[in-house]
Design an enzyme around this catalytic site. Structure first.
Site, PDB file in Angstrom:
ATOM      1  N   ASN A   1     -26.116  17.205  10.012  1.00  0.00           N
ATOM      2  CA  ASN A   1     -25.413  18.356   9.435  1.00  0.00           C
ATOM      3  C   ASN A   1     -24.023  17.934   8.959  1.00  0.00           C
ATOM      4  O   ASN A   1     -23.038  18.651   9.129  1.00  0.00           O
ATOM      5  CB  ASN A   1     -25.311  19.502  10.433  1.00  0.00           C
ATOM      6  CG  ASN A   1     -24.888  20.810   9.774  1.00  0.00           C
ATOM      7  OD1 ASN A   1     -25.165  21.039   8.598  1.00  0.00           O
ATOM      8  ND2 ASN A   1     -24.201  21.663  10.512  1.00  0.00           N
TER       9      ASN A   1
ATOM     10  N   PHE B   1     -13.231  28.125  21.213  1.00  0.00           N
ATOM     11  CA  PHE B   1     -13.509  29.476  20.761  1.00  0.00           C
ATOM     12  C   PHE B   1     -14.037  29.364  19.319  1.00  0.00           C
ATOM     13  O   PHE B   1     -15.083  28.771  19.127  1.00  0.00           O
ATOM     14  CB  PHE B   1     -12.287  30.357  21.016  1.00  0.00           C
ATOM     15  CG  PHE B   1     -12.254  30.733  22.494  1.00  0.00           C
ATOM     16  CD1 PHE B   1     -12.605  31.986  22.917  1.00  0.00           C
ATOM     17  CD2 PHE B   1     -11.984  29.766  23.461  1.00  0.00           C
ATOM     18  CE1 PHE B   1     -12.670  32.299  24.282  1.00  0.00           C
ATOM     19  CE2 PHE B   1     -12.039  30.062  24.819  1.00  0.00           C
ATOM     20  CZ  PHE B   1     -12.379  31.331  25.218  1.00  0.00           C
ATOM     21  N   ASN B   2     -13.418  29.805  18.305  1.00  0.00           N
ATOM     22  CA  ASN B   2     -14.039  29.753  16.975  1.00  0.00           C
ATOM     23  C   ASN B   2     -13.210  28.913  16.011  1.00  0.00           C
ATOM     24  O   ASN B   2     -12.287  29.430  15.372  1.00  0.00           O
ATOM     25  CB  ASN B   2     -14.247  31.172  16.427  1.00  0.00           C
ATOM     26  CG  ASN B   2     -15.360  31.891  17.142  1.00  0.00           C
ATOM     27  OD1 ASN B   2     -15.207  32.268  18.302  1.00  0.00           O
ATOM     28  ND2 ASN B   2     -16.483  32.061  16.482  1.00  0.00           N
TER      29      ASN B   2
ATOM     30  N   SER C   1     -18.273  25.367  24.773  1.00  0.00           N
ATOM     31  CA  SER C   1     -18.131  26.554  23.929  1.00  0.00           C
ATOM     32  C   SER C   1     -17.818  27.791  24.759  1.00  0.00           C
ATOM     33  O   SER C   1     -18.270  27.917  25.904  1.00  0.00           O
ATOM     34  CB  SER C   1     -19.445  26.776  23.169  1.00  0.00           C
ATOM     35  OG  SER C   1     -19.490  28.053  22.593  1.00  0.00           O
TER      36      SER C   1
ATOM     37  N   TYR D   1     -28.587  28.074  22.140  1.00  0.00           N
ATOM     38  CA  TYR D   1     -27.427  27.196  21.948  1.00  0.00           C
ATOM     39  C   TYR D   1     -26.457  27.326  23.120  1.00  0.00           C
ATOM     40  O   TYR D   1     -26.033  26.324  23.714  1.00  0.00           O
ATOM     41  CB  TYR D   1     -26.700  27.538  20.645  1.00  0.00           C
ATOM     42  CG  TYR D   1     -25.294  27.003  20.615  1.00  0.00           C
ATOM     43  CD1 TYR D   1     -25.057  25.641  20.471  1.00  0.00           C
ATOM     44  CD2 TYR D   1     -24.192  27.857  20.782  1.00  0.00           C
ATOM     45  CE1 TYR D   1     -23.767  25.138  20.478  1.00  0.00           C
ATOM     46  CE2 TYR D   1     -22.899  27.365  20.786  1.00  0.00           C
ATOM     47  CZ  TYR D   1     -22.691  26.005  20.640  1.00  0.00           C
ATOM     48  OH  TYR D   1     -21.402  25.507  20.674  1.00  0.00           O
TER      49      TYR D   1
ATOM     50  N   LYS E   1     -25.234  24.591  26.320  1.00  0.00           N
ATOM     51  CA  LYS E   1     -23.873  24.247  26.739  1.00  0.00           C
ATOM     52  C   LYS E   1     -23.689  24.507  28.236  1.00  0.00           C
ATOM     53  O   LYS E   1     -23.027  23.730  28.937  1.00  0.00           O
ATOM     54  CB  LYS E   1     -22.848  25.031  25.914  1.00  0.00           C
ATOM     55  CG  LYS E   1     -22.765  24.599  24.463  1.00  0.00           C
ATOM     56  CD  LYS E   1     -22.394  23.134  24.312  1.00  0.00           C
ATOM     57  CE  LYS E   1     -22.218  22.723  22.872  1.00  0.00           C
ATOM     58  NZ  LYS E   1     -21.920  21.274  22.712  1.00  0.00           N
TER      59      LYS E   1
END
Length: 339
Positions: free
Chosen positions: A36, A180-181, A126, A151, A155
């Site tokens: 990816n 976080f994001n 995550s 997913y 983690k």
């Protein structure tokens, strides 16, 4: 110079972290099979830093190939392990693939640590491990709840695997970073998020819509228990996140950790809803977005944002870029990458 292996080094977070590591004086090499990502990231790293980085195009699930790479590199002082599949929605429909890739990749990395005595490991986790937390913001001691996606569960399992590893092998030290994001792009405009597969993260979906690659975008649900009904997340600029990894390495190398595993949240400490993120993009760029409201998406957590006090106190880490900077840099990157 300390030599650091970065797995997934050609990916979004990995490539930005390599830039920060180089600028902080580390010698870096990468393993990335381009599932990816692309080799273009290596050119971008060189353009920013002036350093050419070696990447080995192997799959971490092939232990023999991994061992050959490390033997060829000689002494390795630490590992930052990013390489994993990460799309929440995709994991719901391909759970076996996510378990195979994310768990077996980690297991082989741990075997390599043992075999070649690599003392330090920073693991990419995550905030999804918290699930739908009862209280916000979440701290490192907030209990993890039922994972909302395969997913997220990988983690959680990976964190447990590392805990068990340190019980049996006490000469190794780990830092687990719960991201976080991540969003935004390098301020040079030379590097940003450019997934090979269809973008699933909010910010590249926003920029692709604004550029005209998508006719419109969908907001997955407007009936959640948040300020405006859309999901709420903690968006952190990718270069702030990248620098946290460098500080973690220095924390371990300077023997500041007294534990086998240290855990840190890496977020800004405040939440932004999907609708607020769209408003921030429009205000920062002057571009209007076409979007519609769709049904909730399988696997999405309602709301999560970080308490970042521990990272600030022990690492001296402070995020310096806000949601407006995230949107500006992401849009500048979108414009440049399409020229």
């Amino acid at each position: 110079m300390k030599k650091i292996l970065v797995t997934g080094g050609c990916g979004y977070i990995g490539s930005h972290t390599i830039v920060d590591l180089i600028e902080s004086g580390f010698d870096v090499f990468s393993i990335d099979n381009f599932s990816n990502s692309s080799a273009v990231s290596l050119d971008q790293i060189e353009a920013i830093t002036g350093k050419k980085i070696k990447n080995y195009e192997i799959d971490l699930r092939n232990q023999a190939d991994l061992f050959d790479v490390i033997e060829g590199e000689g002494q390795v002082d630490g590992i930052i392990h990013f390489a994993a599949l990460k799309a929440v929605g995709d994991s719901v429909f391909q759970p076996n693939l996510y378990y195979d890739n994310n768990l077996n990749g980690l297991l082989n990395i741990l075997e390599a640590q043992k075999k070649y005595n690599i003392p330090y490991h920073i693991f990419s986790s995550s905030c999804s491990v918290y699930g739908n937390a009862d209280e916000l913001p979440v701290t490192e001691s907030t209990p993890t709840k039922e994972a909302e996606s395969p997913y997220a569960r990988t983690k959680q399992i990976c964190e447990d695997i590392i805990k068990d590893f340190t019980v049996a092998h006490q000469d190794f030290q780990f830092v687990t970073l719960r991201y976080f994001n991540p969003a935004g792009a390098h301020e040079s405009g030379l590097m940003g998020e450019s997934p090979i597969n269809k973008a699933a993260n909010l910010v590249p979906v926003i920029t692709e819509t604004a550029y005209g690659k998508r006719e419109s975008m969908t907001i997955f649900g407007d009936d959640y228990d948040t300020r405006d009904g859309s999901c709420l997340r903690d968006y952190i600029h990718v270069m702030d996140l990248a620098h946290a990894h460098t500080l973690c390495l220095e924390f371990l190398l300077n023997k500041k950790s007294e534990k086998s595993i240290e855990l840190f949240n890496v977020g800004t400490g405040s939440g932004v809803t999907v609708l607020e993120a769209i408003e921030a993009f429009e205000a920062s760029t002057g571009k209007k977005l076409k979007y519609s409201i769709g049904p909730r998406r399988e696997g999405d957590v309602i709301a999560v944002y970080a308490n970042k006090n521990k990272a600030e106190e022990l690492l001296g880490w402070h995020p310096t870029r806000d949601i407006s900077t995230i949107m500006k840099t992401a849009w500048e990157w979108e414009l440049k990458r399409n020229k």
